[in-house]
Scaffold this active site. Sequence first.
Site, PDB file in Angstrom:
ATOM      1  N   GLU B 488       2.790  -8.749  -6.873  1.00 45.27           N
ATOM      2  CA  GLU B 488       2.376  -8.079  -8.115  1.00 45.27           C
ATOM      3  C   GLU B 488       3.418  -7.093  -8.627  1.00 45.27           C
ATOM      4  O   GLU B 488       3.163  -6.390  -9.598  1.00 45.27           O
ATOM      5  CB  GLU B 488       1.031  -7.403  -7.911  1.00 45.27           C
ATOM      6  CG  GLU B 488      -0.059  -8.441  -7.694  1.00 45.27           C
ATOM      7  CD  GLU B 488      -1.453  -7.849  -7.550  1.00 45.27           C
ATOM      8  OE1 GLU B 488      -1.557  -6.692  -7.088  1.00 45.27           O
ATOM      9  OE2 GLU B 488      -2.409  -8.546  -7.881  1.00 45.27           O
ATOM     10  N   LYS B 592       6.065  -6.466  -3.647  1.00 42.77           N
ATOM     11  CA  LYS B 592       4.892  -5.738  -3.162  1.00 42.77           C
ATOM     12  C   LYS B 592       4.336  -6.382  -1.905  1.00 42.77           C
ATOM     13  O   LYS B 592       3.927  -5.715  -0.972  1.00 42.77           O
ATOM     14  CB  LYS B 592       3.823  -5.723  -4.262  1.00 42.77           C
ATOM     15  CG  LYS B 592       2.597  -4.897  -3.935  1.00 42.77           C
ATOM     16  CD  LYS B 592       1.574  -4.978  -5.075  1.00 42.77           C
ATOM     17  CE  LYS B 592       0.347  -4.128  -4.788  1.00 42.77           C
ATOM     18  NZ  LYS B 592      -0.738  -4.414  -5.742  1.00 42.77           N
TER      19      LYS B 592
END
Lengths: 781, 781
Positions: B488, B592
């Site tokens: 993300e 991430k």
Amino acid sequence: MIGHSAFPAEPWCLRETSLDLSMLAQTESLFSLSNGHLGLRGNLDEGEPNGLSGTYVNSVFEERPLPYAEAGYGDPESGQTVVNVTNGKIIRLLVDDEPFDVRYGRLLMHERVLDLRAGVLRRTAEWQSPAGRRVRIRSTRLVSLTQRAVAAIRYELEVIDRPVRIVLQSELVANEDVPTQEIDPRAAAVLRHPLESEQHDASGTRAVLIHRTRRSGLRIAAGMDHVLAAPADVELAIEATPDLARLGLITEAQPGEVLSVVKLLAYGRSSVRSRPALNDQICGALAAARATGWDDLLTEQRTWLDGFWEDADVLVEGDDAVQQAVRVALFHVLQAAVRAEGRPIPAKGLTGTGYDGHAFWDTETFVLPVLTYTAPAPVADALRWRHATLPAARARARQLGLAGAAFPWRTIDGRAASAYWPAGTAAFHINAGVATATVGYVEATGDEDFACREGLELLIETARLWRSLGHVDGEGWFRIDGVTGPDEYSAVADNNVYTNLMAQANLRAAAAAVLRWRERAAELGADADEAQSWADAAEAMFIPYDERLGVHEQSEGFTKHEPWDFEATRDADYPLLLHFPYFQLYRKQVVKQADLVLAMHLRGDAFTTAQKTRNFDYYERITVRDSSLSACTQAVLAAELGYLDLAYAYLREAALMDLDDLEQNTRDGLHLASLAGAWIALVMGFGGLRTHGGVLSFTPRLPSPLSRLHFNVRWHGARLGVNITGGRVSYELLDGSSVRLRHEGESIELIAGADVTLPLADIEPRLAPLQPRGRGLARPS
Amino acid sequence: MIGHSAFPAEPWCLRETSLDLSMLAQTESLFSLSNGHLGLRGNLDEGEPNGLSGTYVNSVFEERPLPYAEAGYGDPESGQTVVNVTNGKIIRLLVDDEPFDVRYGRLLMHERVLDLRAGVLRRTAEWQSPAGRRVRIRSTRLVSLTQRAVAAIRYELEVIDRPVRIVLQSELVANEDVPTQEIDPRAAAVLRHPLESEQHDASGTRAVLIHRTRRSGLRIAAGMDHVLAAPADVELAIEATPDLARLGLITEAQPGEVLSVVKLLAYGRSSVRSRPALNDQICGALAAARATGWDDLLTEQRTWLDGFWEDADVLVEGDDAVQQAVRVALFHVLQAAVRAEGRPIPAKGLTGTGYDGHAFWDTETFVLPVLTYTAPAPVADALRWRHATLPAARARARQLGLAGAAFPWRTIDGRAASAYWPAGTAAFHINAGVATATVGYVEATGDEDFACREGLELLIETARLWRSLGHVDGEGWFRIDGVTGPDEYSAVADNNVYTNLMAQANLRAAAAAVLRWRERAAELGADADEAQSWADAAEAMFIPYDERLGVHEQSEGFTKHEPWDFEATRDADYPLLLHFPYFQLYRKQVVKQADLVLAMHLRGDAFTTAQKTRNFDYYERITVRDSSLSACTQAVLAAELGYLDLAYAYLREAALMDLDDLEQNTRDGLHLASLAGAWIALVMGFGGLRTHGGVLSFTPRLPSPLSRLHFNVRWHGARLGVNITGGRVSYELLDGSSVRLRHEGESIELIAGADVTLPLADIEPRLAPLQPRGRGLARPS
């Protein structure tokens, strides 16, 4: 045009010969008067009916919460919306106690004329009340270009067949009910009645209302005074309440007599000055206007405009509609800018609430270049406004983890107010737009005072931004990843050609400026080493190019994306953004507005003619012009590449955008950048005006429908006339001693008194590329 | 662990030996009981203090407006938030009219134990009231795994030194005040008291409250009944108001005597059934539970769990914390899924309100694979839920201009509820996740009934989505542009390797399924030609690879992006999304959570070992693990590549995510996927379990801290035991007649009664790659 038959094409005015209530909001925009500080929509004197009642003072806005269902770090929390301030336009009329309202009784005639040379809006109406009383009304409205705080209305009334008891009510009305498009009920509540009363005074024929916006804390004062010329006894009464001041005038009017009221208006705003100071300012402005008097206000206005038109006028022979349109366009561009003086020029000027009254990149990219060559003083003002917002832009850059200044995508007071970052924060090209306007202004005017102060700092801070935004990759290229270019149907892509080329110019100009103004640059912490780092980045700038297709990629990878399926797109599906998700628009080859094509205009020096031709042909097929910021740029490149018919069609689309309401949102205000685009299409398109490398050059062409095109260009204080007609172009120096220019690449020294006349270059006729199915050229009236 | 010393590592329970009020919200999550239909947070019996009072019935949610400051076409207008339903856990106690509250008087001892084999939460407390009265309380709480609607609490009270007047109040409380994190006041208002009363009844020892959610219109019924065992006379009173039902019990308690109350609870919900029908259902469930009786409820629960542990247990010798953690993890994963029966398995199960109670991709990608090999029945149920949401997913695909079905990124009822499309709509990989879970379940169970019904339709509709989402470019590659992969910190990029490889497998599986079930496929409109078009797309799938660096690009162009400046990133800047704008995260090389590394796990067949090593080394340096969905995947690849110490560290991080509150949000509910990750790290990591091509295979390894790892795998109805210890691995068939498997690539036929024992492969010790500065490995207790 809007309502077509009602708008005959006249060279120096915009005339509406009958009132169409369904077009009221659009005509209010077109009949707006403004001086850049104060703007009055063309609402009827009696206040209603109206499409959108609007009175705007530049930079009077209210803050409102920006809601996010899923918020991210750095999303602006507060939005800004232009506020409809105290309405001073209203003069209500009662005819034997029946209110004059065009919706009732019989409207025997109604005409409105925006006079582009006088700078006034004239209205004439004959009305028969439901009870059969006939009156004739003439009003003339102006927003003064010479007295910045002042507007004035002369209202003349004549009863026609028999004596009538007349009541006139001249008002100031605050917190009018206006429609809001806010979905968020909190924001709608904030904007419903944004003004908080601080003072209300009335005596004699004068009244003042002072308010303050609740959240943004801006003080706004409005005052009115009146000069009467009444043939009979008149009973006067004035009163003021927090949101309303009213002068009542009662008289018995005889047929053939004319009752005349001159209403003087003054507006002031401040975020820092006290209520008494603002009160005094308004009273002073009213007193000065009263001392000037109506006739001299008119004279000042016309004299001022005479000077403007002498510099700025463009003659177009062979197309009356375009002739009218380009003058209407120049008039509105001028109105939006001339007395803004350190405040922004919003996308809609002061003609409506569209885009919340925000200023965008189009001011620097489309509006300022027109003024630079026609009326350059407001350009410096506009850039000084950007300069004044540097603290906010630096703070925003820091918040984003960047150096220099990050000017906001949309704003009123300089702080970022975009709630959707892929089409806001990521559109960093606005910074290059500011730098390019700065360079263009300095090149054209030689204003060294501006250049070494605000200009230098703007260039340094934008160059620093680019240097920190890009990076050198493993192969030595300077890349600018994850940004959004002008085309809003793509977003957050790597190495947008427009952005990279504009950044390249920005970096080079800043480097040159630092070397040119070493001492002043040192004060700003910039030295030759830093300048060198900008020059290096510019040199290494990555410009993606698709070798297989032989065209530039709008952004890296763009030409590998799926083509938009135009065959499956219905006419009703346009504009696409209202019928398809951004997800689909972003990932396919479909272009909302000129992006790579704009790069080929503004950085034409970075492309070969062969590249331009291939690129234009490629992108023309996929550009849907769902933005008003496209046609004029396409006109410029089409003209350059010899597609003169296509260029002419785009010229008309740009020029008639608002007159024909092509985007169907003229009701919200005029498209200033598209208005500017009429001039751009004519002068940069058919005139071929370019200034790459600081050299003034022309490649004149004339499309077959036109028999003559004449325009002037200001260049270093000199004024140059360019006349294209009969297969030839004449260059004439109107002011100044000499100017060096290029015609079709050849250098010419133009000396006062010695016109140079040359034949136009031969254009080989070529088949123009087609537009996407369903997005063929508009054929405005 | 949370509070460390209070949680001794015990193999079969989670024990808290003293009450830490500052950790109450976290322990409430860890002590949650659920059966997938009904979930009770581990709130104290007396209701307060609490961190977050929570009682959840799967799919009981309220709709709320999703605000957009700048909305786009296709943005969902309505969000969904799980609702805290009627709280039946509350048993208040007054000791001589002083309320028992651990914040007052003296808490002499307090212990809570989650018993993983008994499936109950036990609590023991000794308390001295401010007036000096001492009482001992023992409560045992269960949510029945065998009677889906039922929960029960046995509450035992003993006074210690002298007679005391006791008041017990057993309650149902609706519309409790719970904290809301909603910023939007409209949404907060909607969620404040979401339940509207429809019925409230009480008589004898039984009461029922029925409510309806205002907007989503879901009916929810809660009932209670009581069985008392009191040594003395007891005065009873029962009453009901719209939001409260209360049984009051008053008695004089003597020291040494035990007052015992068994509170039976039943919950039901429906969007279609009538109030009387739901009322009857609740009363029936209460009657059945009463007939079963407390002791048999306990027995049923334990018997059921004995069967589960026999299949699912993992033995870990050498690390007591991991041994405990993996059992806690399996217990909670089971609880979330077992009786969900056609409802989603949310990211937090029914343990809290985190992520609004939504289900995401992690259910199919992390949770279902664990259950597939240990307790497969709920997997079919979970996939049947997805199948039931096909109408909404098809409608969403149509809205987006796509074919097939577009499953929502986050949802409760199957409709899209993501307000930020770059990390919502664009994350199409969830569709491949559904398909992969379908294929995995069918491969492991051979459930042909499911395969040719729901399974086939899920594969067809997801394949159709991919076929329409991608396109063949000018060079013949099948590209999937403008999508978001698992990471993300990147979004809306072209040709995400994870997405493309998963889509490839999806397309191939769907093509195979259509050929396998031709008739059924024909009913769904799919034929061999369509299957061929999927196979062709899969064959032409573009997988970006950086030849210069010799690694795969996470998405096209990724490895040319600017590296994140980890040196300039402070420890306090993590998680990055709270301190940097998405704009910066998206355009730089920072990850991430495992994305390309997850591709190397789930599509390990698409990479060579050399590629895996180079890729892992490259991405390990830039993966910050700001998501709980990363460590387990990194553990799997680290184990495969021989970085056993690193794999072991990641195993511990995944396994102890909630027990040590590593993400500091266990208060909002447990991270079900990370809990599943404990099993994944052990079994797929150290066990090396893979099923590429439908072939069960193992590459067993044992990290030095462990002396033994034993786990079972269900495969086509058979049960296989894998025991790794002493440098060897033994494969044993526990149920079934024979299984074919691969060990280190070599095929083995395993027959009942004939263990196969083999030496572990030699692992060449290699230096593991480093993690980003500041994101070194957590060292959980």
